[in-house]
Design a protein around this motif. Structure first.
Motif, mmCIF file in Angstrom:
data_model
loop_
_atom_site.group_PDB
_atom_site.id
_atom_site.type_symbol
_atom_site.label_atom_id
_atom_site.label_comp_id
_atom_site.label_asym_id
_atom_site.label_seq_id
_atom_site.Cartn_x
_atom_site.Cartn_y
_atom_site.Cartn_z
ATOM 1 N N HIS A 294 89.326 61.926 -25.742
ATOM 2 C CA HIS A 294 89.646 60.506 -25.636
ATOM 3 C C HIS A 294 89.714 60.079 -24.181
ATOM 4 C CE1 HIS A 294 92.338 56.909 -25.645
ATOM 5 N NE2 HIS A 294 91.514 56.578 -26.622
ATOM 6 N N LEU B 158 87.190 57.463 -29.348
ATOM 7 C CA LEU B 158 87.611 58.833 -29.619
ATOM 8 C C LEU B 158 86.429 59.639 -30.158
ATOM 9 C CD1 LEU B 158 90.020 60.867 -29.913
ATOM 10 C CD2 LEU B 158 90.210 60.049 -32.272
ATOM 11 N N TRP C 263 89.640 62.423 -18.913
ATOM 12 C CA TRP C 263 89.654 62.550 -20.370
ATOM 13 C C TRP C 263 90.838 63.406 -20.796
ATOM 14 C CZ3 TRP C 263 86.098 60.654 -24.033
ATOM 15 C CH2 TRP C 263 85.032 59.916 -23.490
ATOM 16 N N LYS D 1 81.860 59.264 -32.864
ATOM 17 C CA LYS D 1 82.651 58.479 -31.926
ATOM 18 C C LYS D 1 83.217 57.270 -32.652
ATOM 19 C CE LYS D 1 82.548 55.963 -27.536
ATOM 20 N NZ LYS D 1 81.722 55.432 -26.434
ATOM 21 N N ARG E 182 87.264 54.164 -22.624
ATOM 22 C CA ARG E 182 86.246 54.239 -23.680
ATOM 23 C C ARG E 182 84.868 54.540 -23.108
ATOM 24 N NH1 ARG E 182 88.019 49.445 -27.975
ATOM 25 N NH2 ARG E 182 90.236 50.003 -28.025
#
Length: 342
Positions: A23, A43, A70, A38, A27
């Motif tokens: 995650h 995620l 991340w 995804k 994004r």
């Protein structure tokens, strides 16, 4: 298998097969191939069959994961567990066998003898950590390195102290000292963090005066005030303290006056050929002068030659240890005879 984080108590569970979750708050996209989903929340979900596969996938994109901040998690179901920074998560997977060893507490202590140079009698032992996991022997240095990388250095240090105290039972006589290494950086609050150690001392019915807690990597200590607070708690409980690997940076009246150790251990580099090396002789005499002024006992470690031992005795060094005297062993050694060293 579950284990508790040594520092904050957060639990994590290893899953040999399941789902890997990645995650990023921004994004961002990841350069991943294969079976991967995804979600709209950014995620990534990847099924995996073994942890080596997880480590391999993450290693390929480690730079991206770390630089873009991340976080990672895994679980046996499609619901993620606690997320951790990618770099930390990778270390936990890479060193998982050592983490399991630390959590399981599969340790023993080998004993290296320390003698009193006044009469060459046995004074004590240094307790040295060894793994006790059958054929899977792990180098202690590698174990502490892995513990540091995974955040388990506090837990390992605590379990090492426990092993050293327990190793006295049935083989080290009362009145004989045990020198036990510890890392000050793993003790965040000495009043709290050392409770476990003091509990073991009581349970094993060990006289606190027989224990000497020894600071390792002395010259790397940056927070001297914190170190003093740790040493003060040990001494308050009736135990002795020592500074290990003392070199010119710590062998000063100011530093030793501030920390007030009961013992200082001289680094092997200053003992090496001290019978003929004039620089080493000058350093050792200076340490003895300072230690004498502050009522500190001096121990020479790394004695590998008879000549070194006799020179240390000649200039008044109190105690000695090293391969010439005895190597670390699982069992305590028989009493020494003076004729072995003269």
């Amino acid at each position: 298998m579950q284990y508790a984080c040594a520092n904050c108590g957060i639990e994590m569970e290893y899953h040999e097969a399941g789902y890997l979750f990645l995650h990023n708050e921004k994004r961002l996209n990841l350069p991943l191939t294969g079976s991967v989903d995804k979600t709209e929340e950014g995620l990534y979900v990847l099924p995996y069959d073994n942890l080596d596969e997880v480590y391999g996938k993450l290693s390929e994109i480690e730079t991206v994961l770390v630089e873009e901040e991340w976080t990672c998690s895994f679980n046996c179901s499609e619901k993620p567990g606690p997320f951790r920074p990618a770099e930390e998560f990778l270390q936990l997977i890479k060193y998982r066998e050592m983490v399991k060893l630390i959590q399981g507490g599969q340790f023993t202590s080998h004993l290296q003898p320390i003698i009193d140079l006044s009469d060459f009698s046995l004074f004590g032992y240094e307790s040295l950590l060894r793994s006790n996991s059958g054929h899977n022997r792990i180098n202690p240095g590698e174990l502490f390195e892995a513990a540091s990388r995974t955040g388990f250095h506090s837990m390992l240090d605590q379990k090492a102290r426990k092993s050293a105290i327990e190793s006295r039972q049935g083989q080290v006589e009362p009145g004989t000292k045990s020198f036990i290494n510890f890392l000050p950086s793993t003790i965040y609050n000495p009043e709290f963090c050392l409770r476990h150690t003091f509990k073991i001392v009581n349970e094993c019915n060990v006289d606190p005066k027989d224990l000497v807690f020894e600071v390792v990597e002395t010259e790397k200590i940056e927070d001297v005030e914190h170190l003093r607070s740790v040493l003060d708690v040990y001494k308050r409980e009736g135990m002795k303290v020592a500074l290990d690997d003392v070199g010119s940076g710590f062998a000063t009246v100011e530093m030793l006056s501030l920390l007030q150790p009961d013992y200082v251990k001289i680094d092997r580099s200053f003992i090496n050929h001290c019978d003929s090396d004039e620089d080493n002789q000058e350093f050792l005499r200076e340490v003895m002068k300072i230690a004498g002024e502050l009522d500190i006992l001096v121990l020479a470690e790394g004695i590998e030659r008879k000549e070194e031992l006799l020179f240390c005795k000649e200039i008044g060094i109190h105690y000695a240890q090293g391969y010439f005297i005895g190597k670390p062993q699982e069992e305590a050694m028989e009493p020494f005879e003076e004729t072995l060293f003269v």
